[in-house]
Structure formats: structure tokens, C-alpha cells
Scaffold this motif. Structure first.
Motif, PDB file in Angstrom:
ATOM      1  N   MET A  51       0.633  -1.685   0.157  1.00  0.00           N
ATOM      2  CA  MET A  51       0.163  -0.274  -0.535  1.00  0.00           C
ATOM      3  C   MET A  51       0.966   0.868  -0.243  1.00  0.00           C
ATOM      4  N   ARG A  52       0.434   2.535  -0.847  1.00  0.00           N
ATOM      5  CA  ARG A  52       1.525   3.224  -0.859  1.00  0.00           C
ATOM      6  C   ARG A  52       0.663   4.311  -0.355  1.00  0.00           C
ATOM      7  N   THR A  53       1.370   5.401   0.706  1.00  0.00           N
ATOM      8  CA  THR A  53       0.447   6.266   0.310  1.00  0.00           C
ATOM      9  C   THR A  53       1.463   7.831   0.168  1.00  0.00           C
ATOM     10  N   MET A  54       0.619   8.976   0.625  1.00  0.00           N
ATOM     11  CA  MET A  54       1.470  10.031   0.371  1.00  0.00           C
ATOM     12  C   MET A  54       0.584  10.770   1.095  1.00  0.00           C
ATOM     13  N   GLU A  55       1.275  11.945   1.189  1.00  0.00           N
ATOM     14  CA  GLU A  55       0.910  13.408   1.555  1.00  0.00           C
ATOM     15  C   GLU A  55       0.811  14.564   0.593  1.00  0.00           C
ATOM     16  N   THR A  56      -0.063  15.223   0.487  1.00  0.00           N
ATOM     17  CA  THR A  56       0.387  16.498   0.023  1.00  0.00           C
ATOM     18  C   THR A  56       0.626  17.730   0.023  1.00  0.00           C
ATOM     19  N   ALA A  57       0.635  19.031  -0.793  1.00  0.00           N
ATOM     20  CA  ALA A  57       0.881  20.014  -0.143  1.00  0.00           C
ATOM     21  C   ALA A  57      -0.080  20.467   1.049  1.00  0.00           C
ATOM     22  N   GLU A  58       0.370  21.451   1.799  1.00  0.00           N
ATOM     23  CA  GLU A  58      -0.446  21.869   2.918  1.00  0.00           C
ATOM     24  C   GLU A  58      -0.743  23.397   2.353  1.00  0.00           C
ATOM     25  N   THR A  59      -1.883  23.608   1.936  1.00  0.00           N
ATOM     26  CA  THR A  59      -2.797  23.700   1.681  1.00  0.00           C
ATOM     27  C   THR A  59      -4.579  23.691   2.703  1.00  0.00           C
ATOM     28  N   PRO A  60      -4.515  25.033   2.674  1.00  0.00           N
ATOM     29  CA  PRO A  60      -5.960  24.384   3.930  1.00  0.00           C
ATOM     30  C   PRO A  60      -6.539  23.656   4.049  1.00  0.00           C
ATOM     31  N   ALA A  61      -7.436  23.118   1.894  1.00  0.00           N
ATOM     32  CA  ALA A  61      -8.404  21.478   1.870  1.00  0.00           C
ATOM     33  C   ALA A  61      -7.038  20.701   1.937  1.00  0.00           C
ATOM     34  N   ALA A  62      -5.858  20.673   1.915  1.00  0.00           N
ATOM     35  CA  ALA A  62      -5.010  19.407   1.813  1.00  0.00           C
ATOM     36  C   ALA A  62      -4.636  19.301   3.414  1.00  0.00           C
ATOM     37  N   THR A  63      -4.633  19.868   4.660  1.00  0.00           N
ATOM     38  CA  THR A  63      -4.450  19.979   5.317  1.00  0.00           C
ATOM     39  C   THR A  63      -4.716  18.607   5.954  1.00  0.00           C
ATOM     40  N   GLY A  64      -3.591  18.034   6.530  1.00  0.00           N
ATOM     41  CA  GLY A  64      -3.985  16.562   7.294  1.00  0.00           C
ATOM     42  C   GLY A  64      -4.487  14.985   6.166  1.00  0.00           C
ATOM     43  N   LEU A  65      -4.704  15.533   4.459  1.00  0.00           N
ATOM     44  CA  LEU A  65      -4.759  14.146   3.713  1.00  0.00           C
ATOM     45  C   LEU A  65      -3.813  12.812   3.597  1.00  0.00           C
ATOM     46  N   THR A  66      -3.915  12.131   3.849  1.00  0.00           N
ATOM     47  CA  THR A  66      -3.846  11.244   3.046  1.00  0.00           C
ATOM     48  C   THR A  66      -3.644  10.252   2.194  1.00  0.00           C
ATOM     49  N   PHE A  67      -3.222   9.531   1.069  1.00  0.00           N
ATOM     50  CA  PHE A  67      -3.752   9.287  -0.712  1.00  0.00           C
ATOM     51  C   PHE A  67      -3.057   8.039   0.001  1.00  0.00           C
ATOM     52  N   ARG A  68      -3.796   7.071  -0.593  1.00  0.00           N
ATOM     53  CA  ARG A  68      -4.032   5.992  -0.405  1.00  0.00           C
ATOM     54  C   ARG A  68      -4.659   4.885  -1.352  1.00  0.00           C
ATOM     55  N   ASP A  69      -4.231   3.548  -2.115  1.00  0.00           N
ATOM     56  CA  ASP A  69      -4.209   2.980  -2.527  1.00  0.00           C
ATOM     57  C   ASP A  69      -5.453   1.627  -1.515  1.00  0.00           C
ATOM     58  N   ALA A  70      -7.334   1.802  -1.974  1.00  0.00           N
ATOM     59  CA  ALA A  70      -7.976   1.931  -1.862  1.00  0.00           C
ATOM     60  C   ALA A  70      -7.604  -0.408  -1.660  1.00  0.00           C
ATOM     61  N   THR A  71      -7.965  -0.361  -0.629  1.00  0.00           N
ATOM     62  CA  THR A  71      -7.952  -3.245  -0.051  1.00  0.00           C
ATOM     63  C   THR A  71      -9.400  -3.101  -0.538  1.00  0.00           C
ATOM     64  N   GLU A  72      -9.756  -4.253  -0.020  1.00  0.00           N
ATOM     65  CA  GLU A  72     -11.008  -4.950   0.002  1.00  0.00           C
ATOM     66  C   GLU A  72     -11.716  -4.516   1.127  1.00  0.00           C
ATOM     67  N   ALA A  73     -10.909  -4.447   2.014  1.00  0.00           N
ATOM     68  CA  ALA A  73     -11.209  -4.134   3.514  1.00  0.00           C
ATOM     69  C   ALA A  73     -11.883  -2.724   3.249  1.00  0.00           C
ATOM     70  N   ASP A  74     -11.261  -1.500   2.327  1.00  0.00           N
ATOM     71  CA  ASP A  74     -12.236  -0.642   2.530  1.00  0.00           C
ATOM     72  C   ASP A  74     -14.000  -0.256   1.246  1.00  0.00           C
ATOM     73  N   VAL A  75     -14.237  -1.704   0.943  1.00  0.00           N
ATOM     74  CA  VAL A  75     -15.085  -1.432  -0.195  1.00  0.00           C
ATOM     75  C   VAL A  75     -16.290  -1.306   0.966  1.00  0.00           C
ATOM     76  N   ASP A  76     -16.814  -1.073   1.660  1.00  0.00           N
ATOM     77  CA  ASP A  76     -18.132  -1.239   2.148  1.00  0.00           C
ATOM     78  C   ASP A  76     -18.226   0.938   2.872  1.00  0.00           C
ATOM     79  N   THR A  77     -16.921   0.955   3.019  1.00  0.00           N
ATOM     80  CA  THR A  77     -16.724   2.299   3.427  1.00  0.00           C
ATOM     81  C   THR A  77     -16.816   2.919   2.331  1.00  0.00           C
ATOM     82  N   LEU A  78     -16.590   2.598   0.953  1.00  0.00           N
ATOM     83  CA  LEU A  78     -16.197   3.505   0.420  1.00  0.00           C
ATOM     84  C   LEU A  78     -17.875   3.534  -0.580  1.00  0.00           C
ATOM     85  N   VAL A  79     -18.736   2.543  -0.406  1.00  0.00           N
ATOM     86  CA  VAL A  79     -19.632   2.379  -1.460  1.00  0.00           C
ATOM     87  C   VAL A  79     -20.640   3.361  -0.052  1.00  0.00           C
TER      88      VAL A  79
END
Length: 186
Positions: A1-29
């Protein structure tokens, strides 16, 4: 699983991007449904509740995107909570952007701009994509205008709405179709 932080703009503050996994399916739906269908979607501006009924996606559809080759379902978290997602698919010289959802209570604060910018960066830098493609329901003028402000252009190329194809949703109107929008990523 790859994660990345974004540049710190107000909307981006504290965001983490990662690839979804099978465990995320119900949350994403649940996230995708809340952004587009039903009363919960009316808290944001991306609702399709007035033009489509029924479900927008289902667990099988989300899982298929997660498992597909040359595809990723980018999941966005803030403070450990999933707040947004988008599909990226490598299609030769271009990438496809879809399944974009931002929690309705967070819409309108710039989060969508941050996510689409990260998706475009990934498509360009990882896959060498020259363009990003997406399809949008042609009567969604406010949404198309938002994408145009991000540099996407209308192509006039239409594909029919999949009437009768659950889980795309049922449409009480007969004039729906998808328009291809394109942005050069150079």
C-alpha cells in the motif's frame, strides 16, 4: 500500500492518499452513495438525487475497480477517516478519472480541487499520461462547469446512459447521456 501526503494548502491539511484495499469496499460504497444519491447527498452540491434514483454503485463494482490491472482506487483520509475517493485507470496514452466522491459535508471547501490535482499528477508522473479523460452526465451543467474551471474541455462525444443497468441507477427522464471531458496533462 502506497501513501502520500499532499502539499499543505488549507483544503489539503492532514490528507493522506492511499490505494484502496478490499477492507475499504463497504466504506467506499457508503461514501459514493452519500455523495450522489439519497437525502444525505443533498448536503453537498454533487447530488444526482434529482435526476437519478437507486444506487450509484455496489460492493462488486468497487471491488472490481480495486482489483483491476492498470487501475487504482485512490482513497483519501483525514484524521483516519475516509473523506473522498477517485478511480484512476491507465489507458495507453491517457488516464481515465472516475468514481470521484467527496463527503457531502466537506464539499465546497476546496478538497475536490486538491484530489483532482493529485490524480492528474499521478497519471502524468507514474503512467506518462498525456491526457485525463472522464465522462459526466451531460445535464450536470454545474459539475461540467466545475471541471471546465479545472481545465477540462467538453468534446461533444456522447455515450448513452445505461438505462436498466443497475447499479447505475434508474432515471425518471429519458434524455440522459454521458459526455467525454478531456484535459491535457502536459
Amino acid at each position: 500500500m502506497r501513501t502520500m501526503e499532499t502539499a499543505e494548502t488549507p483544503a489539503a491539511t492532514g490528507l493522506t492518499f492511499r490505494d484502496a484495499t478490499e477492507a475499504d469496499v463497504d466504506t467506499l460504497v457508503a461514501l459514493i452513495e452519500s455523495a450522489y444519491r439519497g437525502d444525505a447527498s443533498r448536503a453537498g452540491w454533487t447530488t444526482e438525487a434529482d435526476i437519478l434514483e437507486g444506487k450509484r454503485t455496489d460492493p462488486e463494482g468497487v471491488l472490481a475497480v480495486i482489483k483491476a490491472t492498470d487501475s487504482r482506487l485512490l482513497t483519501v483520509e483525514r484524521d483516519g477517516q475516509v473523506v473522498a475517493c477517485c478511480q484512476l485507470e491507465h489507458r495507453g496514452d491517457h488516464a481515465y478519472f472516475g468514481m470521484f466522491a467527496v463527503s457531502p459535508v466537506l464539499q465546497g471547501a476546496g478538497l475536490g480541487k486538491v484530489i483532482i490535482t493529485e490524480a492528474e499528477r499521478h497519471a502524468r508522473e507514474t503512467w506518462g499520461a498525456a491526457e485525463m479523460h472522464m465522462t459526466v452526465i451531460s445535464v450536470r451543467n454545474d459539475l461540467i462547469a466545475w471541471y471546465e474551471r479545472r481545465g477540462y474541455r467538453r468534446t461533444g462525444r456522447m455515450t448513452p446512459y445505461p438505462y436498466g443497468d443497475e447499479p447505475s441507477g434508474t432515471a425518471p427522464r429519458a434524455d440522459l447521456q454521458f459526455e467525454l471531458l478531456v484535459k491535457e496533462l502536459a
